[in-house]
Design an enzyme around this catalytic site. Structure first.
Site, PDB file in Angstrom:
ATOM      1  N   HIS A 165       0.959  -1.239   0.022  1.00  0.00           N
ATOM      2  CA  HIS A 165      -0.075  -0.018   0.094  1.00  0.00           C
ATOM      3  C   HIS A 165       1.043   1.384   0.106  1.00  0.00           C
ATOM      4  O   HIS A 165       2.018   1.212   0.716  1.00  0.00           O
ATOM      5  CB  HIS A 165      -0.938   0.127   1.278  1.00  0.00           C
ATOM      6  CG  HIS A 165      -2.075  -0.716   1.443  1.00  0.00           C
ATOM      7  ND1 HIS A 165      -2.840  -1.224   2.313  1.00  0.00           N
ATOM      8  CD2 HIS A 165      -2.943  -0.936   0.371  1.00  0.00           C
ATOM      9  CE1 HIS A 165      -3.739  -1.922   2.099  1.00  0.00           C
ATOM     10  NE2 HIS A 165      -4.093  -1.767   1.043  1.00  0.00           N
ATOM     11  N   CYS A 259      -2.290   2.939   9.170  1.00  0.00           N
ATOM     12  CA  CYS A 259      -3.441   1.827   8.692  1.00  0.00           C
ATOM     13  C   CYS A 259      -4.425   1.590   9.388  1.00  0.00           C
ATOM     14  O   CYS A 259      -5.682   1.600   9.057  1.00  0.00           O
ATOM     15  CB  CYS A 259      -2.684   0.197   8.436  1.00  0.00           C
ATOM     16  SG  CYS A 259      -1.322   0.191   7.314  1.00  0.00           S
TER      17      CYS A 259
HETATM   18  N1  ARG Z   1      -3.681  -7.249   6.266  1.00  0.00           N
HETATM   19  C1  ARG Z   1      -4.200  -5.938   5.762  1.00  0.00           C
HETATM   20  C2  ARG Z   1      -4.019  -6.242   4.270  1.00  0.00           C
HETATM   21  O1  ARG Z   1      -3.346  -6.747   3.774  1.00  0.00           O
HETATM   22  C3  ARG Z   1      -3.293  -4.652   6.352  1.00  0.00           C
HETATM   23  C4  ARG Z   1      -3.578  -3.573   5.924  1.00  0.00           C
HETATM   24  C5  ARG Z   1      -2.770  -2.511   6.276  1.00  0.00           C
HETATM   25  N2  ARG Z   1      -3.496  -1.139   5.766  1.00  0.00           N
HETATM   26  C6  ARG Z   1      -2.851  -0.205   5.181  1.00  0.00           C
HETATM   27  N3  ARG Z   1      -3.656   0.930   5.147  1.00  0.00           N
HETATM   28  N4  ARG Z   1      -1.769  -0.249   4.672  1.00  0.00           N
HETATM   29  O2  ARG Z   1      -4.933  -5.467   3.572  1.00  0.00           O
END
Ligand code: ARG
Length: 271
Positions: A165, A259
């Site tokens: 991300h 996150c």
């Molecule tokens: N386990 C989640 C996923 O893979 C983690 C999300 C983390 N969120 C972020 N905004 N980077 O989607």
């Protein structure tokens, strides 16, 4: 440097677990201390309250262990809320839960036409929307974001699966500056970042590997993982106040402070 008081949305990790693997950080066989995850999350929430921010909470839904990562619930700018569409079926049911929350809170709603994982991949930096793609949010979603919000959207091509991300590879520090890990981006995106942010802070791989870039800045205070010591030192050199938080349990799902935090930008005045 002036701090902006922020309105934030968070989701208590009541049902947090690592039951599946949709990014390289997640190992369903590794132990997770769920009680500690809640404690660490509460400390993050308290940190925001101590900074004078407003924290709203969305009710967690059983069976959605990643719902704690509220940044992925939407993109909210100028009173408009764009709902999300997750890449992975394991997270799909989070989207309507967040959508219902935005609607009840009175935001003008927009529905995504493509995979779009909200503020995980969409970061407002001054007058530009930086939008990640390569792993989660589809490139086609960027055009829709530009149309809905009316900010020029700059596509950022992510190339390292650990930094899947945009908010794991880049932090917006204030209206003019960002911090990022150059290697997490394609050569073209690195050139764009150098052009847009010549004064940016460059993070090291060691910082990024503890999710140090998954930070929340109010323009003056930067809340970041306590383990990101090099980055914290660089930020302090630039005049920011850093606040380290330990989110070791949530990191096992690939998430850090940012996150867990969705910025709710109300009106035109509050970017
Ligand atoms: N386990 C989640 C996923 O893979 C983690 C999300 C983390 N969120 C972020 N905004 N980077 O989607």
């Amino acid at each position: 440097m002036d701090a902006t008081s922020q309105r934030l949305l968070m989701c208590r990790p009541t049902y947090f677990a690592v039951d599946y693997a949709i990014n390289p950080w997640m190992d369903p066989n590794a132990p997770v201390d769920a009680a500690l995850a809640v404690q660490q999350w509460e400390q993050l929430r308290q940190t925001y309250l101590d900074l004078g921010h407003t924290v709203e909470e969305i009710t967690p839904v059983p069976g959605l262990p990643d719902m704690v990562f509220a940044a992925n619930g939407g993109t909210v700018i100028d009173g408009k809320a764009m709902a999300v569409q997750f890449r992975d079926p394991q997270r799909a049911d989070e989207a309507p839960a967040f959508r219902a929350w935005f609607e009840a809170a009175g935001f003008e709603m927009y529905d995504p036409k493509h995979v779009n994982e909200g503020e995980g991949d969409v970061l407002l930096a001054g007058d530009h929307l930086l939008a990640g793609t390569g792993f989660r949010t589809a490139h086609a979603a960027h055009a829709q974001l530009q149309e809905v919000f009316g900010y020029p959207v700059i596509t950022m091509q992510l190339v390292d699966p650990r930094f899947y991300h945009l908010d794991t590879a880049l932090t917006v520090l204030d209206e003019r500056t960002v911090a990022y890990l150059p290697e997490a981006f394609s050569p073209g995106s690195q050139a764009v970042l150098r052009r847009l942010f010549p004064d940016a802070v460059h993070a090291t791989m060691a910082d990024a590997e503890v999710l140090g870039l998954n930070a929340v800045s109010d323009g003056r205070h930067v809340v970041l993982p306590a383990q990101a010591t090099d980055l914290a030192a660089k930020l302090r050199d630039r005049g920011y106040e850093t606040i380290g938080v330990d989110l070791s349990e949530l990191r096992k799902a690939g998430g850090g402070p940012k996150c867990c935090t969705l910025r709710l930008r109300q009106g035109k005045a509050s970017k």
